[in-house]
Design a protein around this motif. Structure first.
Motif, PDB file in Angstrom:
ATOM      1  N   ARG A   1       0.819  -1.206   0.000  1.00 38.16           N
ATOM      2  CA  ARG A   1       0.000   0.000   0.000  1.00 38.16           C
ATOM      3  C   ARG A   1       0.854   1.258   0.000  1.00 38.16           C
ATOM      4  N   ASP A   2       2.049   1.172   0.572  1.00 35.62           N
ATOM      5  CA  ASP A   2       2.912   2.345   0.705  1.00 35.62           C
ATOM      6  C   ASP A   2       3.692   2.669  -0.570  1.00 35.62           C
ATOM      7  N   ILE A   3       3.657   1.791  -1.559  1.00 33.25           N
ATOM      8  CA  ILE A   3       4.433   1.983  -2.791  1.00 33.25           C
ATOM      9  C   ILE A   3       3.487   2.059  -3.982  1.00 33.25           C
ATOM     10  N   GLN A   4       3.724   3.022  -4.833  1.00 33.96           N
ATOM     11  CA  GLN A   4       2.890   3.149  -6.031  1.00 33.96           C
ATOM     12  C   GLN A   4       3.215   2.035  -7.014  1.00 33.96           C
ATOM     13  N   ARG A   5       2.180   1.358  -7.497  1.00 33.22           N
ATOM     14  CA  ARG A   5       2.409   0.302  -8.486  1.00 33.22           C
ATOM     15  C   ARG A   5       2.774   0.914  -9.836  1.00 33.22           C
ATOM     16  N   PHE A   6       3.469   0.119 -10.616  1.00 29.12           N
ATOM     17  CA  PHE A   6       3.800   0.548 -11.967  1.00 29.12           C
ATOM     18  C   PHE A   6       2.536   0.753 -12.785  1.00 29.12           C
ATOM     19  N   SER A   7       2.479   1.886 -13.492  1.00 26.08           N
ATOM     20  CA  SER A   7       1.373   2.170 -14.393  1.00 26.08           C
ATOM     21  C   SER A   7       1.947   2.804 -15.651  1.00 26.08           C
ATOM     22  N   PRO A   8       1.763   2.192 -16.806  1.00 29.37           N
ATOM     23  CA  PRO A   8       2.358   2.723 -18.038  1.00 29.37           C
ATOM     24  C   PRO A   8       1.733   4.048 -18.433  1.00 29.37           C
ATOM     25  N   THR A   9       2.555   4.953 -18.946  1.00 33.16           N
ATOM     26  CA  THR A   9       2.090   6.261 -19.397  1.00 33.16           C
ATOM     27  C   THR A   9       2.437   6.466 -20.863  1.00 33.16           C
ATOM     28  N   ALA A  10       1.853   7.511 -21.453  1.00 29.08           N
ATOM     29  CA  ALA A  10       2.113   7.866 -22.853  1.00 29.08           C
ATOM     30  C   ALA A  10       1.955   6.654 -23.771  1.00 29.08           C
ATOM     31  N   MET A  11       0.826   5.965 -23.610  1.00 28.99           N
ATOM     32  CA  MET A  11       0.569   4.766 -24.410  1.00 28.99           C
ATOM     33  C   MET A  11      -0.066   5.146 -25.748  1.00 28.99           C
ATOM     34  N   PRO A  12       0.122   4.336 -26.782  1.00 25.06           N
ATOM     35  CA  PRO A  12      -0.473   4.634 -28.098  1.00 25.06           C
ATOM     36  C   PRO A  12      -1.997   4.621 -28.066  1.00 25.06           C
ATOM     37  N   ASP A  13      -2.556   3.878 -27.107  1.00 25.34           N
ATOM     38  CA  ASP A  13      -4.004   3.815 -26.921  1.00 25.34           C
ATOM     39  C   ASP A  13      -4.261   3.910 -25.421  1.00 25.34           C
ATOM     40  N   PRO A  14      -5.006   4.922 -24.963  1.00 28.37           N
ATOM     41  CA  PRO A  14      -5.230   5.075 -23.520  1.00 28.37           C
ATOM     42  C   PRO A  14      -5.937   3.886 -22.873  1.00 28.37           C
ATOM     43  N   ASP A  15      -6.642   3.093 -23.661  1.00 23.58           N
ATOM     44  CA  ASP A  15      -7.326   1.921 -23.108  1.00 23.58           C
ATOM     45  C   ASP A  15      -6.346   0.847 -22.650  1.00 23.58           C
ATOM     46  N   ILE A  16      -5.116   0.886 -23.150  1.00 19.40           N
ATOM     47  CA  ILE A  16      -4.127  -0.129 -22.773  1.00 19.40           C
ATOM     48  C   ILE A  16      -3.860  -0.070 -21.276  1.00 19.40           C
TER      49      ILE A  16
END
Length: 219
Positions: A143-158
């Motif tokens: 809970r104390d660490i932000q999970r990886f979340s991809p950014t600047a994706m070719p499709d925001p739905d990814i």
């Protein structure tokens, strides 16, 4: 406990994959295949981004058979010398004493910024959503660490599909383009941490020095 001064004594992995191994007799099949593929694809991308580094492997994945001699010197060395810790978050991982101890081994190590602009709050732990954990109590360390979340994706739905279904879900539903995009962004994140921070090595002499960090208070 013991320490090593440099990765030259043994090959040090740039990243370390922590995942829940299948019970004995179920160590094959799609879950194992998907973890292996994910590791290989991520290793290729990380190697491409950093180039050849003497004495360093792109990543480490413990592929020993569950229930065997799991706490090998090789695994302890990898957990104590890798630069980025990548736990594949799933309900099974959160219930694994083994994975909780791997987390402990890495989290005890000191992280040193390589330049003045680097944040002093980096953990070098990059939790990846492997499969949905709905209904599973989350330990405080997660809970104390932000999970990886991809950014600047070719499709925001990814990013939406990844956060909802995880990497395992993307592979299961054969969303190949989404899977490839997520792994590429993850490789970039790992390399960015490596270039900004040095995680000092600390290699435990045995598993007895480690505790299960997931056994702490959960919500």
């Amino acid at each position: 406990m013991s320490t090593v001064d440099a990765p030259s004594r043994t090959r040090a992995p740039l990243f370390f994959i922590s995942y829940s191994r299948a019970p004995v007799g179920r160590a094959t099949g799609k879950p194992a295949e998907y973890v292996s593929r994910f590791f290989e694809d991520l290793s290729v991308h990380v190697s491409e981004l950093v180039g050849p580094v003497t004495g360093v492997d792109a990543g480490f994945l413990d592929s020993s058979i569950a229930g065997g001699e799991r706490w090998s010197p090789e695994l302890l060395q990898a957990a104590g010398t890798c630069q980025v810790f990548v736990p594949l978050v799933s309900s099974a991982l959160l219930g694994s004493d083994w994975c909780g101890r791997e987390w402990d081994a890495f989290s005890r190590r000191r992280i040193i910024p390589r330049h003045s602009s680097a944040s002093v709050h980096e953990t070098a732990i990059v939790p990846v959503t492997w499969s949905p954990t709905n209904g599973t109590a989350l330990p405080r360390v997660l809970r104390d660490i932000q999970r990886f979340s991809p950014t600047a994706m070719p499709d925001p739905d990814i990013a939406v599909h990844y956060q909802r279904d995880g990497v395992y879900g993307l592979l299961t539903m054969q969303w190949e383009n989404a899977y490839r995009a997520v792994v590429w962004r993850l490789a970039q994140r790992i390399v960015a941490i490596h270039r900004s921070y040095l995680v000092e090595p600390w290699v435990p002499e045995s598993v007895d020095e480690l505790c299960n960090r997931f056994a702490e208070e959960s919500e």
